[in-house]
Design a protein around this motif. Structure first.
Motif, mmCIF file in Angstrom:
data_model
loop_
_atom_site.group_PDB
_atom_site.id
_atom_site.type_symbol
_atom_site.label_atom_id
_atom_site.label_comp_id
_atom_site.label_asym_id
_atom_site.label_seq_id
_atom_site.Cartn_x
_atom_site.Cartn_y
_atom_site.Cartn_z
ATOM 1 N N GLN A 42 -0.982 21.790 -14.475
ATOM 2 C CA GLN A 42 -1.836 20.773 -15.099
ATOM 3 C C GLN A 42 -3.310 21.134 -14.971
ATOM 4 O OE1 GLN A 42 -0.878 16.903 -13.547
ATOM 5 N NE2 GLN A 42 0.907 16.652 -14.873
ATOM 6 N N GLU A 43 -3.713 21.626 -13.807
ATOM 7 C CA GLU A 43 -5.110 22.010 -13.617
ATOM 8 C C GLU A 43 -5.488 23.151 -14.556
ATOM 9 O OE1 GLU A 43 -7.573 20.710 -11.916
ATOM 10 O OE2 GLU A 43 -6.259 19.051 -11.344
ATOM 11 N N GLU A 44 -4.594 24.125 -14.699
ATOM 12 C CA GLU A 44 -4.869 25.250 -15.601
ATOM 13 C C GLU A 44 -4.965 24.783 -17.050
ATOM 14 O OE1 GLU A 44 -1.657 27.851 -14.774
ATOM 15 O OE2 GLU A 44 -2.407 28.469 -12.793
ATOM 16 N N GLU A 45 -4.056 23.915 -17.468
ATOM 17 C CA GLU A 45 -4.068 23.415 -18.841
ATOM 18 C C GLU A 45 -5.308 22.563 -19.101
ATOM 19 O OE1 GLU A 45 -2.790 22.933 -22.727
ATOM 20 O OE2 GLU A 45 -2.072 24.305 -21.162
ATOM 21 N N ARG A 46 -5.694 21.759 -18.120
ATOM 22 C CA ARG A 46 -6.887 20.922 -18.294
ATOM 23 C C ARG A 46 -8.134 21.789 -18.422
ATOM 24 N NH1 ARG A 46 -6.401 17.974 -14.023
ATOM 25 N NH2 ARG A 46 -5.106 16.399 -15.038
ATOM 26 N N ALA A 47 -8.207 22.842 -17.615
ATOM 27 C CA ALA A 47 -9.365 23.748 -17.693
ATOM 28 C C ALA A 47 -9.437 24.400 -19.075
ATOM 29 C CB ALA A 47 -9.269 24.808 -16.597
ATOM 30 N N ALA B 269 0.500 15.607 -22.115
ATOM 31 C CA ALA B 269 -0.643 16.070 -22.903
ATOM 32 C C ALA B 269 -1.889 15.258 -22.581
ATOM 33 C CB ALA B 269 -0.313 15.982 -24.395
ATOM 34 N N MET B 270 -1.720 13.951 -22.421
ATOM 35 C CA MET B 270 -2.866 13.087 -22.163
ATOM 36 C C MET B 270 -3.539 13.425 -20.836
ATOM 37 S SD MET B 270 -3.016 8.911 -22.023
ATOM 38 C CE MET B 270 -2.226 8.801 -20.419
ATOM 39 N N VAL B 271 -2.747 13.624 -19.763
ATOM 40 C CA VAL B 271 -3.344 13.836 -18.443
ATOM 41 C C VAL B 271 -3.895 15.250 -18.277
ATOM 42 C CG1 VAL B 271 -1.883 12.082 -17.381
ATOM 43 C CG2 VAL B 271 -1.157 14.469 -17.348
ATOM 44 N N THR B 272 -3.580 16.152 -19.207
ATOM 45 C CA THR B 272 -4.173 17.495 -19.148
ATOM 46 C C THR B 272 -5.297 17.652 -20.168
ATOM 47 O OG1 THR B 272 -2.472 18.346 -20.662
ATOM 48 C CG2 THR B 272 -2.071 18.594 -18.296
#
Length: 723
Positions: free
Chosen positions: A642-647, A428-431
């Motif tokens: 991860q990239e999708e979740e971060r976006a 969760a933190m890194v996203t």
């Protein structure tokens, strides 16, 4: 160097039956062996080689306990009388027999005085080593010094197939285990193979195959210019012969010699009622040596070693199911049977999961049968892989499938709930949007330097990082306890009399760190062969690593990445005062190998998917390339997720697009309170969902076990079942 031969015989002969009828058999009955194939000069060279290797190993142990204290540019300090008496020497003395020393290293040693600070531990380690060395030299000497028959009558031909050896593998082996110069290097390949096969059997005749014996064998391989794969294959074949003979003897009835209930051999029978071959331990005192001879003749006869001679080299091991059971930890049952229950009471969900057997059964869509896995996977070495966090229970097992089948591989499952909470929190933190903004600065080392100094961190990053701080602290404390429990299990020989290799990443490395310190404190030497630690949240100062090194007979490897900002963030503040091994080299300790994987590891979560790639870099034999490819494909899929979740998180937080405003908000913390709370709730929900699902699975498993409890296993004896 050698003690009185008569004294050594009296001390060690009972271990391998010196003077038995097997040893007095004629050369014709024995078939070809070392005394008929090697001439007197070559046998002398082999004796010298073993003596030089063991002397070099002893010097390495001694040097590990010596700490540099002062510069001395004139001359090395003289030895004290006590050092002379106990046979120790300073590393600035020319005592590294047979090793090719780096001139710069030798020069540095000559300029430094060394002192042994922990004299009690040093004396204990050297005493343990000397006892082992004496038994090895005596056993080898007894075989090589035996009067041979006429070579014309017994020589025969040695027609071994040409060896297919990997030069890169050989060069890596000789780099790590520096070879001892010996005339035996120039022997024909067939004779070198015979030496290797024979020495392996002689090591087993000591009724154990501990870490020191394994390291000795690796040095022999290096010195003869052979590929380590040959030794690995030999170990697999010999293990299979011993176990097949034991099971065949069991199925044929054998000599049913009742073991007395008060006999000391019962001490390791507890909890093995469901283990393959338990009947041998429960009621069978003997193992038919002809079965062993026949098996060894099948796998080694074409290499020139006579079958009867091979069984004779094994000594008492070839004639006792009890000793075979002890070698394999009661046929592997101690690592998966009821004996592990007591450790699970100390650390939640502490269990060893067989990797290769479980993998095969899952492919066939069958529940994991630990008994069946043990029957198929027994080897002369044990490897334990330890995961550092999980988001799914499979994470305990999947990373270790890359390790080949030349050792018996287990995954350690421990503290599921704590590691689940940590894994979900880190993910969760890194996203998060905050980490997405900070990561751009981290790459330029701006925020990374702030993390390392633990001051003036961006407020927005702190608000998100707090979701992982407590799970990390809890799991870190649990890992220390798990390490102590693992040490206790190894001391109690759940692995049998076999060497153990330990590999871990993240808090899995912390478990190993705690285990090794506990072994060192309890002076438990010769159990651990090699250790590989990756991304380790442990101190990097030499004092800790010197104590760890004292109980590792082979390689001790520190794998680190200077770009692991997640580890730096989680292990910040006071913990950084001693340095972090997962972020930097372990300095001033030449016996520790440092491997920099900064180009591979740009984030802590990547270790889980790059275990195979890293093990190949280190030079581990027999890494499964198909599993390595699967790992890397899984890593690519995770990166996309991860990239999708971060976006999505950046859109929710409203920091998408305007980088300048985003950085300002990160510094002030504006807008990140809500994200931190939302992510914390998400972590709790995911963890609870997985833990509840696991509890239901456990209930179903216990129900099926109870239903099948009355079904008699063909390998169980009444004696074992009542234990």
């Amino acid at each position: 160097m050698l003690k009185n031969l008569k004294d050594l015989k009296e001390k060690h002969a009972p271990k391998f039956g010196i003077g038995s009828s097997d040893e007095s058999a004629s050369a014709r009955d024995r078939g070809q062996d070392l005394t008929t194939i090697l001439d007197r000069s070559q046998r002398a060279d082999l004796t010298i080689l073993i003596a030089q290797i063991t002397e070099s190993m002893r010097n390495d142990i001694q040097f590990n306990f010596q700490t540099p204290v002062a510069q001395n540019n004139d001359a090395p300090a003289p030895q004290s009388e006590s050092e002379k008496d106990n046979g120790t020497s300073r590393p600035d003395q020319p005592s590294d027999a047979g090793k090719e020393q780096d001139p710069s290293t030798t020069e540095k040693r000559q300029m430094i005085q060394y002192v042994v600070k922990d004299k009690k531990a040093a004396a204990s380690a050297l005493s343990h080593f000397d006892d082992w060395r004496d038994s090895v030299l005596l056993r080898v000497g007894e075989v090589l010094n035996r009067d041979e028959e006429s070579p014309e009558e017994t020589q025969g031909s040695l027609d071994a197939p040409p060896l297919k050896q990997d030069e890169r593998s050989i060069n890596k082996l000789r780099e790590v285990y520096q070879p001892v110069e010996t005339p035996l290097f120039h022997l024909p390949e067939a004779k070198k193979l015979l030496i290797l096969h024979s020495l392996l059997l002689l090591m087993l005749s000591l009724e154990h195959y501990n870490a020191l014996s394994r390291v000795l064998m690796v040095y022999v391989v290096s010195s003869l210019g052979l590929d380590l794969k040959i030794l690995n294959d030999d170990e697999v074949k010999v293990a299979r012969v011993l176990l097949d003979a034991a099971l065949q003897f069991s199925s044929n009835g054998g000599e049913q010699e009742q073991v007395k209930k008060g006999d000391s051999s019962r001490k390791w029978k507890v909890g093995i009622a469901s283990v393959a071959g338990a009947v041998l331990i429960g009621v069978t005192g003997g193992l038919a040596a002809p079965l062993v001879a026949a098996g060894l003749g099948t796998v080694m006869g074409g290499l020139g070693l006579g079958a009867t001679a091979a069984a004779g080299y094994l000594g008492a091991l070839a004639g006792s199911g009890v000793i075979v059971g002890g070698l394999f930890g009661a046929y592997g049952g101690k690592m998966t049977g009821k004996m592990m229950d007591k450790y699970a009471r100390e650390v939640e969900d502490f269990a060893f999961i067989p990797i290769h057997g479980s993998q095969q059964q899952k492919k066939q869509q069958r529940p994991v049968d630990e008994k069946e896995a043990a029957r198929q996977d027994h080897r002369l070495r044990v490897t334990i892989g330890i995961t550092g966090w999980v988001t799914d229970e499979e994470n305990f097992v999947v990373p270790w499938r890359v390790i080949g089948a030349d050792s018996e591989v287990f995954a350690l499952r421990w503290e599921l709930e704590s590691l689940m909470k940590l894994g979900n929190a880190i993910s969760a933190m890194v996203t998060s949007a905050a980490w997405g903004i900070a990561s751009k600065e981290i790459l330029s080392k701006t925020i990374f330097a702030q993390i390392m100094s633990a001051v003036f961190l961006p407020l927005g990053l702190l608000k998100v990082a707090r979701i992982a701080d407590n799970p990390f602290s809890v799991a870190k404390a649990r890992s220390d306890k798990a390490g102590e429990v693992l040490a206790d299990a190894l001391i109690n020989k759940v692995q049998g009399e076999r060497p153990v290799n330990l590999i871990g990443y993240s808090l899995g490395s912390r478990v190993i760190y705690s285990c090794l310190l506990s072994l060192a404190k309890r002076e438990a030497y010769g159990l651990v062969e090699s250790v590989i630690l990756m991304g380790s949240p442990i101190p990097s100062n030499p004092g800790h690593w010197r104590r760890m090194r004292s109980v590792v007979s082979g390689r001790l490897v520190n794998v680190f990445s200077e770009n692991d900002s997640v580890l730096a963030l989680l292990y910040r503040t006071s913990s950084l005062q001693l340095g972090v091994a997962g972020l930097q080299r372990v300095e001033n300790l030449t016996s520790v190998e440092n491997v920099d994987v900064s180009e591979l590891i740009s984030g802590h979560l990547r270790y889980q998917f790059l275990v195979g790639r890293i093990l190949k870099i280190i030079g581990l034999e027999n890494v499964d390339v198909r599993e390595v490819s699967r790992e890397e494909a899984a890593l690519a899929a995770q990166d996309r997720r991860q990239e999708e979740e971060r976006a999505r998180n950046e859109r929710r937080t409203g920091v998408e697009g305007d980088e300048q405003s985003a950085r300002r908000n990160l510094e002030t913390g504006e807008g990140f309170d809500e994200e931190g709370q939302r992510l914390e709730k998400q972590v709790q929900e995911k963890t609870q969902k997985n833990v509840v699902a696991r509890r239901f699975e456990d209930m179903d498993l216990k129900g099926s076990q109870s239903a099948g409890a009355n079904r008699k296993d063909p390998f169980d004896s009444d004696e074992s079942s009542s234990s």
